[in-house]
Design a protein around this motif. Structure first.
Motif, mmCIF file in Angstrom:
data_model
loop_
_atom_site.group_PDB
_atom_site.id
_atom_site.type_symbol
_atom_site.label_atom_id
_atom_site.label_comp_id
_atom_site.label_asym_id
_atom_site.label_seq_id
_atom_site.Cartn_x
_atom_site.Cartn_y
_atom_site.Cartn_z
ATOM 1 N N ASP A 400 -25.904 39.536 21.420
ATOM 2 C CA ASP A 400 -25.727 38.466 20.439
ATOM 3 C C ASP A 400 -24.862 39.027 19.306
ATOM 4 N N ALA A 401 -23.643 38.485 19.153
ATOM 5 C CA ALA A 401 -22.695 39.052 18.187
ATOM 6 C C ALA A 401 -23.192 38.933 16.759
ATOM 7 N N THR A 402 -24.014 37.944 16.468
ATOM 8 C CA THR A 402 -24.505 37.755 15.106
ATOM 9 C C THR A 402 -25.596 38.752 14.749
ATOM 10 N N SER A 403 -26.623 38.818 15.566
ATOM 11 C CA SER A 403 -27.751 39.723 15.283
ATOM 12 C C SER A 403 -27.531 41.118 15.835
ATOM 13 N N GLN A 404 -26.590 41.241 16.774
ATOM 14 C CA GLN A 404 -26.310 42.487 17.496
ATOM 15 C C GLN A 404 -27.463 42.956 18.384
ATOM 16 N N LYS A 405 -28.400 42.037 18.660
ATOM 17 C CA LYS A 405 -29.466 42.371 19.600
ATOM 18 C C LYS A 405 -28.938 42.317 21.029
ATOM 19 N N VAL A 406 -29.368 43.268 21.834
ATOM 20 C CA VAL A 406 -29.049 43.236 23.262
ATOM 21 C C VAL A 406 -29.978 42.204 23.904
ATOM 22 N N VAL A 407 -29.405 41.110 24.401
ATOM 23 C CA VAL A 407 -30.208 40.007 24.925
ATOM 24 C C VAL A 407 -30.178 39.926 26.449
ATOM 25 N N GLY A 408 -29.354 40.757 27.080
ATOM 26 C CA GLY A 408 -29.302 40.757 28.538
ATOM 27 C C GLY A 408 -28.795 42.079 29.076
ATOM 28 N N VAL A 409 -29.423 42.565 30.121
ATOM 29 C CA VAL A 409 -28.994 43.785 30.806
ATOM 30 C C VAL A 409 -28.956 43.492 32.296
ATOM 31 N N HIS A 410 -27.849 43.837 32.937
ATOM 32 C CA HIS A 410 -27.659 43.530 34.359
ATOM 33 C C HIS A 410 -27.075 44.753 35.060
ATOM 34 N N ILE A 411 -27.740 45.190 36.128
ATOM 35 C CA ILE A 411 -27.337 46.399 36.845
ATOM 36 C C ILE A 411 -27.300 46.105 38.334
ATOM 37 N N VAL A 412 -26.234 46.532 38.989
ATOM 38 C CA VAL A 412 -26.146 46.475 40.449
ATOM 39 C C VAL A 412 -25.789 47.874 40.921
ATOM 40 N N GLY A 413 -26.639 48.472 41.732
ATOM 41 C CA GLY A 413 -26.351 49.804 42.229
ATOM 42 C C GLY A 413 -27.624 50.570 42.521
ATOM 43 N N PRO A 414 -27.490 51.796 43.011
ATOM 44 C CA PRO A 414 -28.654 52.607 43.351
ATOM 45 C C PRO A 414 -29.633 52.722 42.192
ATOM 46 N N GLU A 415 -30.906 52.552 42.475
ATOM 47 C CA GLU A 415 -31.995 52.694 41.504
ATOM 48 C C GLU A 415 -31.971 51.659 40.388
ATOM 49 N N ALA A 416 -31.238 50.569 40.555
ATOM 50 C CA ALA A 416 -31.192 49.531 39.517
ATOM 51 C C ALA A 416 -32.586 48.989 39.170
ATOM 52 N N PRO A 417 -33.461 48.738 40.168
ATOM 53 C CA PRO A 417 -34.799 48.232 39.816
ATOM 54 C C PRO A 417 -35.595 49.201 38.944
#
Length: 465
Positions: A400-417
């Motif tokens: 979120d550019a205003t609050s600078q909070k990380v609101v989403g994380v997305h990973i594709v690859g080994p050990e992502a879960p």
């Protein structure tokens, strides 16, 4: 004088959510019974995430063997499907037994049979091993019957197809399979069968797999699973299935015909509400056929509650368990609680796997008050440096550019879960991008990308490969 009931709580369905609610309530000193028409453990333990994860791990060895050769190993291997199925079934039986034992230790009466509502305080149970049915009363009733696979009943030849539930018990490994669907179950089973050497085709009527996930994740994974040998056909579905002497002919709406040995449908799951007697008890369904509940999991009928997939809120096993805890707190500890469905991490055990938590980029642009900053990296995992593999990993942060909070994380690859479980703590806590950046990297790891991403993505900009 208050009415005397046989039990304080009667639970219909001994899956993860129902078992947790029953145990907590019984341990609190209440009289509790639980009925299960199949095996104790429910979808996740018996015919879902647990046996599926075993199958994922079994199938991934073929990829690991290929990687090992790049590191100097010479590997000669073969796969024994009947042996694997037998070993898997033994382990599932053990896990189911643990659930049964834990119910007994908590003082829960387990009834192996099908329960049907007669009114808001009464169920009729037909025992699985036959005999006369039994009428039981309870002050409160909890419905936790989960969901079941859905099949397109109007498709000609659909009777020749299987669902994920039959896929766990195939008598032999097919040489060719076509999987219809684009959700996580379809994608996971495509990876399983391809990894076990089965010629695998995945068809989906939508424009890309994993509807509802971040668009970069969807596009990236579609490309990566094709590298694993899966043929992906998008924007298409069956017109009919024809059984012949040599196999099953899949006739598609685009005119293609594909012959396979097995056709598997993974086109969604539906709440398991069939013949539960909901009308008799005044339990209403929503427009999607799920049991209608309020924020505290109470149905439209007094004294009847529902949790888990049968309510079609967020169909994840850990969520059903948390809903069970909230139910217990609300009803028996006079502490009304509802589960917070925001920032719940989830994984797709595709090959390669996906881990995601929070908002997709598109969701964030609609939800955040202001611009959205996107940080994205695609790179080859260090593990494949010696193999010549062109597989790539994706790591994406949505801020979120205003609050600078990380609101989403997305990973594709080994050990992502595995990574996403820990990333979910930071997202749930509302940490800012600066706080992520202030965390020192662990090197050399794939996860260090999460705290070293510095360059914002511009519209249309792609990170270096």
């Amino acid at each position: 004088m208050s009415k005397t009931y046989d039990y304080d709580l009667f639970v219909i369905g001994a899956g993860s959510g129902g078992v947790r609610a029953a145990r907590l309530t019984a341990l609190g000193g209440k009289r509790v019974a639980i009925a299960e028409e199949h095996r104790v453990g429910g979808t996740c333990v018996i015919r879902g995430c647990v046996p599926k994860k075993f199958m994922v791990m079994a199938s991934d060895f073929s990829h690991q063997f290929e990687t090992a050769e790049g590191y100097g190993w010479t590997v000669e291997a073969s796969f024994d499907w009947p042996k694997f199925i037998q070993t898997k079934d033994v382990e599932i039986a053990r896990l189911s037994g643990i659930y049964v034992a834990n119910l007994g230790k908590a003082g829960v009466d387990l009834i192996h049979g099908r329960a049907v509502l007669k009114d808001v305080h009464t169920v009729e149970v037909t025992h699985r091993d036959g005999g006369e049915s039994r009428t039981i009363t309870a002050e409160n009733i909890l419905i936790a019957t989960g969901g079941r696979p859905w099949l397109p009943a109007d498709l000609s030849g659909v009777e020749h197809a299987i669902t994920s539930e039959q896929a766990f018990h195939l008598p032999e490994l097919p040489k060719r399979i076509l999987i219809a669907g684009g959700g996580y179950i379809a994608v996971e089973f495509a990876g399983i069968f391809a990894g076990l050497g089965v010629e695998t085709t995945l068809i989906y009527r939508g424009p890309n797999i994993l509807r509802g996930f971040d668009d970069d994740v969807r596009a990236h994974l579609a490309g990566e699973i094709e590298k694993r040998g899966i043929k992906v056909i998008l924007g298409c579905q069956h017109s009919e299935i024809v059984k012949t002497e040599s196999g099953l002919v899949n006739r598609l709406e685009n005119g293609m015909e594909i012959e396979t040995d097995v056709v598997m449908f993974a086109t969604g799951r539906a709440p398991h509400v069939t013949a539960l007697g909901l009308d008799a008890a005044g339990v209403d369904l929503d427009d999607k056929g799920a049991i209608k509940v309020d924020a505290l999991s109470k149905t439209t009928a007094d004294n009847i509650w529902a949790i888990g997939d049968v309510t079609d809120r967020m169909n994840l096993t850990p969520v059903a368990i948390r809903e069970a805890v909230c139910f217990h707190e609300t009803v028996y500890l006079d502490n009304p609680q509802h589960f917070d469905y925001e920032a719940v991490a989830t994984a797709v055990f595709s090959q390669p796997p996906v881990g995601t938590v929070g908002l997709s980029e598109n969701e964030a642009r609609h939800a955040c008050s202001g611009e959205v900053d996107v940080y994205l990296s695609r790179f080859r995992p260090m593990k494949y440096a010696f193999t010549g593999s062109d597989e790539r990993m994706l790591v994406k942060l949505v801020v979120d550019a205003t609050s600078q909070k990380v609101v989403g994380v997305h990973i594709v690859g080994p050990e992502a879960p595995e990574m996403i479980q820990l990333a979910a703590i930071a997202v749930k806590a509302g940490l800012t991008k600066a706080e992520w950046d202030a965390t020192c990297a662990v090197h050399p790891t794939m996860a260090e990308e999460l705290v070293t991403l510095k360059e914002k993505q511009r519209p249309g900009n792609m990170s270096a490969v």
